[in-house]
Design an enzyme around this catalytic site. Structure first.
Site, PDB file in Angstrom:
ATOM      1  CG  ASP A 122      -2.101   0.895   1.116  1.00 49.26           C
ATOM      2  OD1 ASP A 122      -2.344   1.423   0.009  1.00 49.26           O
ATOM      3  OD2 ASP A 122      -2.786   1.107   2.133  1.00 49.26           O
ATOM      4  CD1 TRP A 160       7.261   6.674  -3.079  1.00 50.41           C
ATOM      5  CD2 TRP A 160       6.612   6.929  -5.217  1.00 50.41           C
ATOM      6  NE1 TRP A 160       8.393   6.724  -3.862  1.00 50.41           N
ATOM      7  CE2 TRP A 160       8.019   6.878  -5.176  1.00 50.41           C
ATOM      8  CE3 TRP A 160       5.983   7.085  -6.448  1.00 50.41           C
ATOM      9  CZ2 TRP A 160       8.812   6.977  -6.321  1.00 50.41           C
ATOM     10  CZ3 TRP A 160       6.764   7.181  -7.594  1.00 50.41           C
ATOM     11  CH2 TRP A 160       8.163   7.130  -7.525  1.00 50.41           C
ATOM     12  NE  ARG A 187      -4.626   6.921  -6.808  1.00 42.65           N
ATOM     13  CZ  ARG A 187      -4.425   6.622  -5.524  1.00 42.65           C
ATOM     14  NH1 ARG A 187      -4.176   7.591  -4.662  1.00 42.65           N
ATOM     15  NH2 ARG A 187      -4.503   5.389  -5.108  1.00 42.65           N
ATOM     16  CG  ASN A 237      -8.192  -1.850  -4.914  1.00 48.78           C
ATOM     17  OD1 ASN A 237      -7.339  -2.712  -4.730  1.00 48.78           O
ATOM     18  ND2 ASN A 237      -8.343  -0.826  -4.061  1.00 48.78           N
TER      19      ASN A 237
END
Ligand code: IPE
Ligand code: IPE
Ligand code: MG
Length: 256
Positions: A36, A41, A49, A84
């Site tokens: 995850d 990040w 993303r 998701n």
């Protein structure tokens, strides 16, 4: 397995080693990882993303290699959850394209390293190209006897349990089983992990302390290791640290 471990260790420099030492014996046989933090990040770097997912894939390559090298028997990676699908279509498409990308680059190496690829999850709604790539990898590695690399793709633990209950219900309806004689083994046999032992160690990166519908039944007595590190920043050294910490834990299973 021990011989492989020693060989692997001899190739390491001090900088590769975690603060705690990984011992030869007592390795977790099954490690499960909730990878995850890819999105955060990327955001931190001002990137989209999907750049985080791309970077995350490189980490998968390294961790798979290390796991197989040190003699982990099963590595389960949470790649895409049944929840998701709620993400923007572009991101979902990218995530579901990753298995194909990963396997087209890595399958020859997986074969060479004797790794056996497996899939855990529902194939429903998965794009054809994704399924084909994974099925090919499963077929091409089916006779390998080294590490099992188990991809949790379109996986959700509640879905898995629901399917198990349905299947047991049908066995009862057909008169093959009696409700009163049901055991935990019957349930285990209906889960997507029926061929695997439960994870010894669960790792989750990115600072989230939750399971997000991952292996709820199987993690009943697993050791948990949470880290604030975002998955694209996760290094072999961090993985080894998790294993070293695991090795210091005392598992009691309710005993003394
Ligand atoms: C993990 O990273 C990858 C998947 C869930 C497939 P995320 O995309 O969840 O990253 P964060 O949690 O938004 O940072
Ligand atoms: C769990 O991460 C799923 C995967 C790593 C594949 P999520 O990022 O989807 O979990 P939540 O939404 O933060 O609980
Ligand atoms: Mg996340």
């Amino acid at each position: 397995m021990l011989e492989r471990f020693s060989k692997w260790k001899a190739n390491l420099t001090a900088a590769d080693l975690p603060d705690h030492q990984v011992e030869e014996g007592n390795l977790p046989q099954h490690v499960a990882i909730i990878m995850d933090g890819n999105g955060r990040w990327a955001k931190k770097k001002g990137l989209p993303r999907i750049a985080g997912h791309r970077e995350g894939m490189k980490v998968v390559t390294k961790i798979v290699r290390t796991s197989s090298d040190i003699g982990i028997e099963v590595l389960t990676l949470y790649a895409f959850s049944t929840e998701n699908w709620k993400r923007p279509k572009k991101e979902v498409d990218y995530l579901l394209g990753l298995p194909e990308r990963y396997l087209s680059a890595e399958l020859p190496k997986l074969i060479k390293n004797n790794v056996q690829v497996r899939l855990m999850g529902t194939t429903e709604h998965l794009p054809d190209h994704t399924l084909k790539a994974v099925e090919k990898a499963i077929k091409d590695t089916k006779h390998n006897t080294g590490m099992i690399l188990n991809f949790a793709l379109n996986y959700g633990s509640r879905f898995e349990m629901l399917e198990a209950v349905k299947s047991i219900g049908k066995q009862i309806e057909r008169g093959e089983l009696k409700a009163d004689t049901l055991t935990e083994e019957h349930i285990h046999a209906q889960l997507m992990t029926s061929q695997l032992k439960d994870p010894d160690l669960l790792i989750r990166t990115s600072g989230e302390i939750r399971l997000s519908n991952f292996m709820l039944w199987q993690l009943a007595y697993s050791e948990f290791w949470f880290s604030d590190i975002l998955w694209p920043d996760f290094k072999e050294k961090d993985f080894l640290e998790a294993i070293a910490v695991y090795q210091k834990r005392k598992r009691r299973y309710g005993g003394v």
